[in-house]
Write an enzyme that holds these catalytic residues in place. Structure first.
Site, PDB file in Angstrom:
ATOM      1  N   LYS A 187       0.807  -1.230   0.000  1.00 48.27           N
ATOM      2  CA  LYS A 187       0.000   0.000   0.000  1.00 48.27           C
ATOM      3  C   LYS A 187       0.842   1.282   0.000  1.00 48.27           C
ATOM      4  CE  LYS A 187      -4.067  -1.961   2.213  1.00 48.27           C
ATOM      5  NZ  LYS A 187      -5.074  -1.851   3.271  1.00 48.27           N
TER       6      LYS A 187
ATOM      7  N   ASP B 161      -9.775   2.900   2.660  1.00 48.03           N
ATOM      8  CA  ASP B 161      -9.817   2.145   3.919  1.00 48.03           C
ATOM      9  C   ASP B 161     -10.443   2.957   5.062  1.00 48.03           C
ATOM     10  OD1 ASP B 161      -8.679  -0.249   3.049  1.00 48.03           O
ATOM     11  OD2 ASP B 161      -6.636   0.475   3.360  1.00 48.03           O
TER      12      ASP B 161
END
Ligand code: ATR
Length: 278
Positions: free
Chosen positions: A72, A108
Site C-alpha cells: 500500500k 480504507d
C-alpha cells in the site's frame, strides 16, 4: 457462471499473500448483478515484482486494482497521481486506470467510518482510542479526525504513535497519544466511547488481547479491523459489550472502490453476503 468474452474488462487485487482474499467474490457479484462485462481476479505478486505488475496494468489495460499487504505504501511512487486523501494517509489501496493514467486512492479510512455509521455510530465529537500505529491505523485515524472525533493513539512502540500523532496534527488538534501502560491510562480509557484495534494481535486465535480486559467496560463499543471474531471481540462480547468486526470496513472500502472504478452504486447487501461465505 459469468460469460467471459473478448470485451471483458479486468480488475484485480495485488498483494502477497492474497489467496485468502474475499474481494474477488464481492466485486464479481457486483459486476454480475449490474450486468457489467468485467471480471475481478487476484494476483499474488512477489515483493520485488511490484513495479512490473503496476506497469502491466497499463500494457494490459487492467481497469482497476485494489492494493493490499505489503504494497500500500510502496505503490505510491509507481502511480501517475494520487488523491489528497491517499497522499495525507501515505497509502493507496485502490487504483483506477483512466485511459493509461494510473490514479491512486485510499478507501480504507472512509470504509471504516461507513461501517461505524451503518452501526449508527457518528464519530463527530466521539472520544476514540485507536490501538496500533501502522498503515491501517493511519487511514483510520485520518478519517476519524476528519469526521471530528477526538483520537487517542496507543502503540506497543510508543515512538511510532508519537510520530503518527505529530503527522496528523496538521489535520486536527483533537489527537493525542496514550500509553496504555501508564497508571492514569485506565481513567482516560474509561471515558472513551470507542476502542479500535488496528494491531495484528488477534489474527491468530491464541493471540493475547491488545488491551487488558480490565480496561473494557459497558460504556465502550469495541471494534476490530480483522474480519473474524478475534480474542478481543470474544472477550468484549463475553463482558456484554457491543462489538463490531472488520467485515463492515472490508465491505465499504470495496463499495467505495467500486464506485471510483465504475461511477455506479454497487449492490451493497449482495456484496456483504459474499463476505459471509466461508
Ligand atoms: P498494518 O498495515 O496492518 O497496520 P503494520 O503497518 O505492520 O500493519 O502495523 C502493525 C501494527 O500492529 C503496529 O502498530 C504494531 O506495533 P509496533 O509498531 O510496535 O510494531 C502492532 N503489532 C504487531 N504485533 C504486535 C504485538 N505482538 N503486540 C502489540 N502490537 C503489535
Amino acid at each position: 457462471m459469468k460469460k467471459i468474452d473478448a470485451n471483458t474488462d479486468i480488475y484485480c487485487i495485488l498483494g502477497y499473500p492474497v489467496r485468502h482474499s474475499k474481494s474477488p467474490m464481492m466485486h464479481n457479484k457486483a459486476f454480475e448483478i449490474l450486468g457489467i462485462n468485467a471480471c475481478y481476479v487476484a494476483f499474488e505478486i512477489r515483493p520485488g515484482d511490484l513495479g512490473d505488475a503496476i506497469k502491466s496494468m497499463k500494457a494490459l489495460g487492467i481497469k482497476g486494482a485494489n492494493i493490499t499487504i505489503p504494497f500500500k505504501e510502496d505503490v505510491i511512487p509507481l502511480l501517475d497521481s494520487i488523491s489528497d486523501e491517499a497522499r495525507d494517509i501515505g497509502a493507496v489501496n485502490t487504483i483506477k486506470n483512466d485511459d493509461g493514467i494510473l490514479r491512486g486512492f485510499n478507501t480504507d479510512g472512509v470504509g471504516f467510518v461507513a461501517s461505524l455509521k451503518e452501526n449508527l455510530i457518528n464519530p463527530k465529537g466521539l472520544k476514540v482510542l485507536v490501538l496500533g500505529a501502522g498503515g491501517a491505523s493511519r487511514a483510520i485515524v485520518y478519517s476519524l479526525i476528519k469526521e471530528g472525533a477526538h483520537v487517542y493513539i496507543s502503540n506497543r512502540t510508543m515512538q511510532k504513535a508519537i510520530l503518527l500523532c505529530n503527522q496528523m496534527r496538521q489535520f486536527s488538534t483533537s489527537i493525542q497519544t496514550l500509553d496504555i501502560n501508564d497508571i492514569t491510562a485506565k481513567d482516560t480509557i474509561s471515558d472513551v466511547s470507542l476502542i479500535v484495534n488496528t494491531t495484528s494481535l488477534g489474527l491468530k486465535p491464541d493471540d493475547p488481547l491488545p488491551i487488558p480486559a480490565t480496561y473494557l467496560g459497558k460504556q465502550h463499543i469495541v471494534c476490530d479491523i480483522i474480519y473474524k471474531k478475534t480474542p478481543l471481540l470474544k472477550e468484549a462480547s463475553r463482558l456484554g459489550i457491543k462489538t463490531i468486526d472488520g467485515s463492515g470496513m472490508l465491505l465499504h472500502q470495496g463499495v467505495i472502490a467500486f464506485e471510483i472504478w465504475t461511477g455506479l452504486q454497487p449492490p451493497v447487501e449482495e456484496m456483504r453476503k459474499q463476505l459471509e461465505v466461508v
